[in-house]
Design a protein around this motif. Structure first.
Motif, PDB file in Angstrom:
ATOM      1  N   LEU A   1      50.930  40.127  33.509  1.00  0.00           N
ATOM      2  CA  LEU A   1      50.858  39.348  32.273  1.00  0.00           C
ATOM      3  C   LEU A   1      49.456  39.310  31.677  1.00  0.00           C
ATOM      4  O   LEU A   1      49.274  38.816  30.569  1.00  0.00           O
ATOM      5  N   THR A   2      48.476  39.811  32.416  1.00  0.00           N
ATOM      6  CA  THR A   2      47.107  39.781  31.907  1.00  0.00           C
ATOM      7  C   THR A   2      46.964  40.763  30.746  1.00  0.00           C
ATOM      8  O   THR A   2      47.591  41.824  30.735  1.00  0.00           O
ATOM      9  N   ARG A   3      46.137  40.400  29.785  1.00  0.00           N
ATOM     10  CA  ARG A   3      45.916  41.256  28.619  1.00  0.00           C
ATOM     11  C   ARG A   3      44.718  40.732  27.835  1.00  0.00           C
ATOM     12  O   ARG A   3      44.210  39.638  28.110  1.00  0.00           O
ATOM     13  N   ALA A   4      44.286  41.498  26.864  1.00  0.00           N
ATOM     14  CA  ALA A   4      43.268  41.031  25.921  1.00  0.00           C
ATOM     15  C   ALA A   4      43.989  40.215  24.862  1.00  0.00           C
ATOM     16  O   ALA A   4      44.459  40.739  23.848  1.00  0.00           O
ATOM     17  N   TRP A   5      44.094  38.915  25.078  1.00  0.00           N
ATOM     18  CA  TRP A   5      44.961  38.060  24.276  1.00  0.00           C
ATOM     19  C   TRP A   5      44.618  38.100  22.798  1.00  0.00           C
ATOM     20  O   TRP A   5      45.515  38.158  21.951  1.00  0.00           O
ATOM     21  N   LEU A   6      43.356  38.077  22.481  1.00  0.00           N
ATOM     22  CA  LEU A   6      42.957  38.068  21.077  1.00  0.00           C
ATOM     23  C   LEU A   6      42.939  39.458  20.463  1.00  0.00           C
ATOM     24  O   LEU A   6      42.712  39.599  19.258  1.00  0.00           O
ATOM     25  N   GLY A   7      43.189  40.484  21.270  1.00  0.00           N
ATOM     26  CA  GLY A   7      43.253  41.846  20.763  1.00  0.00           C
ATOM     27  C   GLY A   7      44.656  42.399  20.736  1.00  0.00           C
ATOM     28  O   GLY A   7      44.860  43.544  20.342  1.00  0.00           O
ATOM     29  N   ASP A   8      45.619  41.597  21.131  1.00  0.00           N
ATOM     30  CA  ASP A   8      47.021  42.003  21.150  1.00  0.00           C
ATOM     31  C   ASP A   8      47.640  41.743  19.777  1.00  0.00           C
ATOM     32  O   ASP A   8      47.614  40.616  19.284  1.00  0.00           O
ATOM     33  N   TYR A   9      48.226  42.766  19.175  1.00  0.00           N
ATOM     34  CA  TYR A   9      48.766  42.630  17.825  1.00  0.00           C
ATOM     35  C   TYR A   9      49.879  41.585  17.749  1.00  0.00           C
ATOM     36  O   TYR A   9      50.023  40.895  16.740  1.00  0.00           O
ATOM     37  N   ALA A  10      50.664  41.476  18.815  1.00  0.00           N
ATOM     38  CA  ALA A  10      51.791  40.546  18.790  1.00  0.00           C
ATOM     39  C   ALA A  10      51.395  39.131  19.169  1.00  0.00           C
ATOM     40  O   ALA A  10      52.009  38.163  18.712  1.00  0.00           O
ATOM     41  N   LEU A  11      50.369  38.980  20.009  1.00  0.00           N
ATOM     42  CA  LEU A  11      50.049  37.666  20.575  1.00  0.00           C
ATOM     43  C   LEU A  11      48.770  37.045  20.035  1.00  0.00           C
ATOM     44  O   LEU A  11      48.461  35.901  20.376  1.00  0.00           O
TER      45      LEU A  11
END
Length: 305
Positions: A159-169
């Motif tokens: 579930l980890t990701r670049a949250w502010l760089g994710d187009y959907a999130l």
């Protein structure tokens, strides 16, 4: 005695209120009106004037009439900015209102000890500058930030990701910061309203066999309608005029997924040199805020009638 009666007759003849002359009343309010006109009315009128020009802020502007407003409506990126602002209203206003009502109802019913301390804690985000809040949450959302570290610690590496760089999130991530920021304000407002409700109403409802849910919808919710109106107005305005949070966390990105009207005003005026278009966006945003605030007030007044 005669002079007193004659002054009363003179006041009635002139149509003015008894007591001090109306001119003195205007003298009292004149300083406030001057400040209001200088720092609010004049800039607003000036912005409306500039919105009818194609102007870069430096050279002589060219009259374009309503072209800037047509561009606000037709440009896909600018329309998306207003759509994003409406989405943020859910996070800034609707979700905090639901959570704040639930928390306040539970706390008011349970009579939790240390309620004053709790109010201080939940209201604390309101006294912190939004820029500081944005910097803190940008660090939390970073690829090596706190949120991803917590997910890895509990085995949710997927579930980890670049949250502010994710187009959907990216937009929901920014909106969640607004939820965290506004929930405390709404909770405190609801607690204040619920604290003024006559306790005998609850006692009578319990004697009639009403449970907690029915008490809430029959007594609590109608009694705090005024507080709900205030909370919605404040949070909706906060959502629509959000700039610092977006600027610090995403600068409208990725792409234009988190762009909002207030950021577009800055972007168009200071980065692209389209001051006339930026003014049109600002005026349009002002109209949207006014209309939504008016509708909220009218709905509450209709409910009270």
């Amino acid at each position: 005695m005669a002079s007193s009666s004659s002054s009363r007759r003179l006041s009635r003849r002139s149509g003015g209120p008894p007591g001090e002359p109306r001119a003195i009343a205007w003298a009292y309010v004149a300083p406030g009106l001057l400040v209001y006109a200088a720092f609010l009315l004049y800039p607003l009128v000036r912005s409306i004037q500039i919105s009818f020009y194609d102007w870069d802020g430096l050279t002589l502007g060219t009259w374009v009439g309503l072209d800037n407003y047509v561009k606000v409506v037709q440009d896909e990126g600018l329309r998306a900015a207003f759509t994003h602002a409406l989405v943020l209203m859910l996070f800034f206003a609707v979700v905090p209102l639901a959570v704040g009502l639930l928390l306040a109802a539970i706390l008011n019913r349970a009579k939790v000890r240390g309620l004053g301390f709790f109010r201080t804690v939940v209201f604390l985000p309101q006294v912190v500058a939004m820029v500081v809040v944005a910097v803190a949450w940008r660090r939390i959302y970073a690829p090596d930030g706190t949120l991803n570290a917590l997910l890895q610690a509990v085995g949710l590496d997927g579930l980890t990701r670049a949250w502010l760089g994710d187009y959907a999130l990216a937009l929901p991530a920014v909106g969640f910061v607004g939820t965290w920021f506004e929930t405390g304000l709404v909770t405190v407002l609801m607690l204040a309203g619920m604290g003024q409700i006559d306790k005998e109403l609850y006692e009578a409802a319990r004697l009639d066999g009403a449970g907690p849910v029915r008490e809430f919808f029959s007594i609590t919710l109608p009694a705090v309608r005024g507080e709900i109106s205030v909370a919605l107005t404040l949070t909706v305005i906060a959502a629509l005029k959000t700039f610092d949070l977006v600027y610090v966390t995403t600068k409208g990105g990725p792409g234009n997924q988190t762009s909002v009207p207030s950021y577009e005003v800055y972007h168009q005026a200071f980065e692209l040199g389209q001051v006339g278009l930026a003014s049109a966006i600002g005026v349009s945003l002002t109209i949207v805020i006014f209309v939504i605030s008016f509708l909220i007030t009218r709905l509450v007044e209709r409910g009270d009638a």
